[in-house]
Scaffold this active site. Structure first.
Site, PDB file in Angstrom:
ATOM      1  N   LYS A   1       1.570   1.899   7.210  1.00 32.55           N
ATOM      2  CA  LYS A   1       1.859   0.964   8.240  1.00 32.55           C
ATOM      3  C   LYS A   1       2.715   2.136   9.453  1.00 32.55           C
ATOM      4  O   LYS A   1       3.399   3.121   8.882  1.00 32.55           O
ATOM      5  CB  LYS A   1       2.565   0.012   8.074  1.00 32.55           C
ATOM      6  CG  LYS A   1       1.683  -1.017   7.311  1.00 32.55           C
ATOM      7  CD  LYS A   1       0.466  -1.504   8.170  1.00 32.55           C
ATOM      8  CE  LYS A   1       0.632  -2.191   9.386  1.00 32.55           C
ATOM      9  NZ  LYS A   1      -0.305  -2.504  10.405  1.00 32.55           N
TER      10      LYS A   1
ATOM     11  N   ARG B   1       0.657  -1.221  -0.038  1.00 37.05           N
ATOM     12  CA  ARG B   1       0.153  -0.080  -0.111  1.00 37.05           C
ATOM     13  C   ARG B   1       0.535   1.229  -0.053  1.00 37.05           C
ATOM     14  O   ARG B   1       2.094   1.118   0.317  1.00 37.05           O
ATOM     15  CB  ARG B   1      -0.990   0.047   1.247  1.00 37.05           C
ATOM     16  CG  ARG B   1      -2.068  -1.048   1.180  1.00 37.05           C
ATOM     17  CD  ARG B   1      -2.715  -1.159   2.495  1.00 37.05           C
ATOM     18  NE  ARG B   1      -1.887  -1.807   3.704  1.00 37.05           N
ATOM     19  CZ  ARG B   1      -2.507  -1.920   4.865  1.00 37.05           C
ATOM     20  NH1 ARG B   1      -3.569  -1.727   5.063  1.00 37.05           N
ATOM     21  NH2 ARG B   1      -1.638  -2.324   5.558  1.00 37.05           N
TER      22      ARG B   1
ATOM     23  N   ASP C   1      -2.530  -6.848  15.243  1.00 35.06           N
ATOM     24  CA  ASP C   1      -1.950  -5.478  15.224  1.00 35.06           C
ATOM     25  C   ASP C   1      -2.020  -4.771  16.789  1.00 35.06           C
ATOM     26  O   ASP C   1      -1.140  -4.019  17.066  1.00 35.06           O
ATOM     27  CB  ASP C   1      -2.736  -4.591  14.170  1.00 35.06           C
ATOM     28  CG  ASP C   1      -2.297  -4.651  12.989  1.00 35.06           C
ATOM     29  OD1 ASP C   1      -1.011  -4.826  12.775  1.00 35.06           O
ATOM     30  OD2 ASP C   1      -2.937  -4.264  11.847  1.00 35.06           O
TER      31      ASP C   1
ATOM     32  N   TYR D   1      -1.254   4.566  10.421  1.00 32.27           N
ATOM     33  CA  TYR D   1      -1.648   3.555  11.840  1.00 32.27           C
ATOM     34  C   TYR D   1      -0.337   3.435  12.544  1.00 32.27           C
ATOM     35  O   TYR D   1       0.840   3.464  12.063  1.00 32.27           O
ATOM     36  CB  TYR D   1      -1.940   2.308  10.936  1.00 32.27           C
ATOM     37  CG  TYR D   1      -3.238   2.122  10.169  1.00 32.27           C
ATOM     38  CD1 TYR D   1      -4.398   2.460  10.969  1.00 32.27           C
ATOM     39  CD2 TYR D   1      -3.471   1.863   8.962  1.00 32.27           C
ATOM     40  CE1 TYR D   1      -5.782   2.280  10.291  1.00 32.27           C
ATOM     41  CE2 TYR D   1      -4.558   1.826   8.332  1.00 32.27           C
ATOM     42  CZ  TYR D   1      -5.538   1.750   8.912  1.00 32.27           C
ATOM     43  OH  TYR D   1      -7.010   1.996   8.490  1.00 32.27           O
TER      44      TYR D   1
ATOM     45  N   HIS E   1      -0.867   1.723  16.211  1.00 31.65           N
ATOM     46  CA  HIS E   1      -1.233   0.372  17.070  1.00 31.65           C
ATOM     47  C   HIS E   1       0.083   0.141  18.064  1.00 31.65           C
ATOM     48  O   HIS E   1       0.777  -0.594  18.315  1.00 31.65           O
ATOM     49  CB  HIS E   1      -1.003  -0.666  16.155  1.00 31.65           C
ATOM     50  CG  HIS E   1      -2.059  -0.918  15.159  1.00 31.65           C
ATOM     51  ND1 HIS E   1      -3.363  -1.157  15.500  1.00 31.65           N
ATOM     52  CD2 HIS E   1      -1.927  -0.875  13.617  1.00 31.65           C
ATOM     53  CE1 HIS E   1      -3.990  -0.976  14.336  1.00 31.65           C
ATOM     54  NE2 HIS E   1      -3.366  -1.028  13.400  1.00 31.65           N
TER      55      HIS E   1
ATOM     56  N   GLU F   1      -6.107   4.624  13.445  1.00 31.78           N
ATOM     57  CA  GLU F   1      -6.972   3.876  14.045  1.00 31.78           C
ATOM     58  C   GLU F   1      -7.941   4.277  15.442  1.00 31.78           C
ATOM     59  O   GLU F   1      -8.543   3.691  16.045  1.00 31.78           O
ATOM     60  CB  GLU F   1      -6.323   2.236  14.698  1.00 31.78           C
ATOM     61  CG  GLU F   1      -5.241   2.717  15.860  1.00 31.78           C
ATOM     62  CD  GLU F   1      -3.810   3.210  15.557  1.00 31.78           C
ATOM     63  OE1 GLU F   1      -2.948   2.709  16.232  1.00 31.78           O
ATOM     64  OE2 GLU F   1      -3.679   3.327  14.325  1.00 31.78           O
TER      65      GLU F   1
ATOM     66  N   SER G   1     -10.683  -2.842   8.154  1.00 34.95           N
ATOM     67  CA  SER G   1     -11.381  -3.914   8.956  1.00 34.95           C
ATOM     68  C   SER G   1     -12.233  -4.613   7.987  1.00 34.95           C
ATOM     69  O   SER G   1     -12.302  -5.694   8.278  1.00 34.95           O
ATOM     70  CB  SER G   1     -12.101  -3.273  10.059  1.00 34.95           C
ATOM     71  OG  SER G   1     -11.319  -2.699  11.011  1.00 34.95           O
TER      72      SER G   1
END
Length: 371
Positions: free
Chosen positions: A75, A15, A270, A94, A96, A118, A134
């Site tokens: 990411k 991505r 994650d 993101y 996490h 997120e 998701s």
């Protein structure tokens, strides 16, 4: 604002933070955008397409991390990338953080302002920047589980949909939220015997009404969970506590009572995973076996369908990126309390309570920064 998007370097991550179409929107509003060369090759977006959209193509990630005011990724930054971040820079991606103390420490040390997709909320408490991924991961979980169930991949040799005269496979989905709902849709579509567990009566009512007789619902207590998991062919972990580590719902002891060759797909990986025996894997080596149970715990599942995922992600992340670029992070967060929920780290402080609690840091409320 000078905005940059580097090429993703996580294992088999295809991505990209910005599509050419998103670049064009940013440029039209007066911003300058730098894209690392070949950053979009995983979604079939060429450097020429980015240039046509108004971007400047730069060689390697260093110019982006060194000069751009906002870095837009997909990411979480890898260790080598975190060393390049600097104070005053906005990181929009993101993160996490709760199960990742090393990343959290590095972000704090860098002084960066880190906004996590997120944890950005919506007007009804939903997580709109997490939702499309998701949806993708939920749907992919059944594909991945069906493949892992094949005997050649260590599974039981069960076809989820069965055939006339042979019972279908049993699929158990733990969690009836976005991931679980999409997983159940795919499993039901294949003709599997599907059970959805959740602790929220309203969620159970919603999924029960939607699927009617095509899927069963059960309240997720210890007894029901054990019974469902130990008789399943495929178990999909789809639980989420926003910003916090996932609860360990299936223990190592329970694994010993599962069917040999059953498959666990942990979409919550994650956030640390919801099975006690989960550990993050990659698309290059997606599965491992514990007590004769196959585990699929790929931490960036949507990266395998990069084009679909990138465009779905940009649909929801771009409006906030435009607002941050136009107003600056502080005014943008002050104007939108839902975007403010996305701020996880700022100038060496943890600004998201669940992350601070999980990792033992002092918590600095975002509201204090916006006064």
């Amino acid at each position: 604002m000078l905005i940059g998007s580097p090429k993703e370097i996580k294992n088999h991550e295809y991505r990209v933070g910005l599509t050419p179409e998103s670049v064009k929107e940013l440029v039209m509003q007066g911003h300058e955008v730098w894209i690392e060369t070949e950053a979009g090759c995983g979604i079939d977006a060429t450097d020429e397409q980015y240039v046509a959209a108004g971007a400047k193509i730069v060689d390697g990630p260093d110019p982006i991390f060194a000069e751009c005011e906002m870095v837009v990724k997909v990411k979480e930054p890898q260790a080598v990338e975190r060393k390049k971040l600097r104070e005053g820079q906005i990181l929009y991606t993101y993160l996490h953080l709760a199960p990742d103390p090393d990343q959290t420490k590095d972000l704090l040390d860098s002084g960066v302002t880190a906004i996590a997709y997120e944890t950005v909320t919506g007007p009804r408490g939903q997580l709109p920047l997490l939702k499309p991924m998701s949806q993708v991961a939920g749907r992919m979980s059944v594909q991945a589980g069906a493949t892992a169930l094949e005997k050649a991949h260590g599974g039981r040799g069960v076809l989820l949909g069965g055939v006339p005269g042979v019972m279908p496979g049993k699929v158990v989905v733990i969690g009836g939220g976005v991931v679980g709902f999409n997983a159940a849709q795919m499993a039901v579509g294949l003709g599997a015997d599907v059970t959805i567990l959740d602790r929220d009566p309203e969620v159970l009512e919603k999924v029960g009404t939607h699927f009617e007789a095509r899927a069963s619902t059960r309240f997720s207590n210890a007894a029901n969970l054990y019974d469902a998991v130990t008789t399943a062919d495929l178990v999909i972990g789809a639980v989420l506590i926003p910003g916090a580590a996932a609860p360990k719902l299936v223990t190592r002891e329970t694994l010993k009572d599962m069917q040999k060759g059953a498959v666990l797909v942990d979409v919550a990986i994650d956030q640390g995973g919801c099975f006690e025996t989960s550990r993050a894997t990659t698309h290059a080596d997606p599965t491992y076996v514990v007590d004769d149970v196959v585990h699929y715990c790929v931490a960036n599942m949507p990266g395998a369908v990069a084009r679909t995922s990138t465009y779905a992600l940009n649909n929801v992340t771009l409006p906030h990126a435009l607002r941050i670029a136009r107003m600056g992070w502080k005014d943008a967060l002050a104007a939108d309390p839902h975007l403010a929920e996305g701020l996880n780290v700022h100038k060496g402080e943890v600004t998201y309570e669940a992350v601070a609690s999980e990792l033992g840091y002092d918590y600095r409320p975002v509201a204090d920064l916006l006064r």
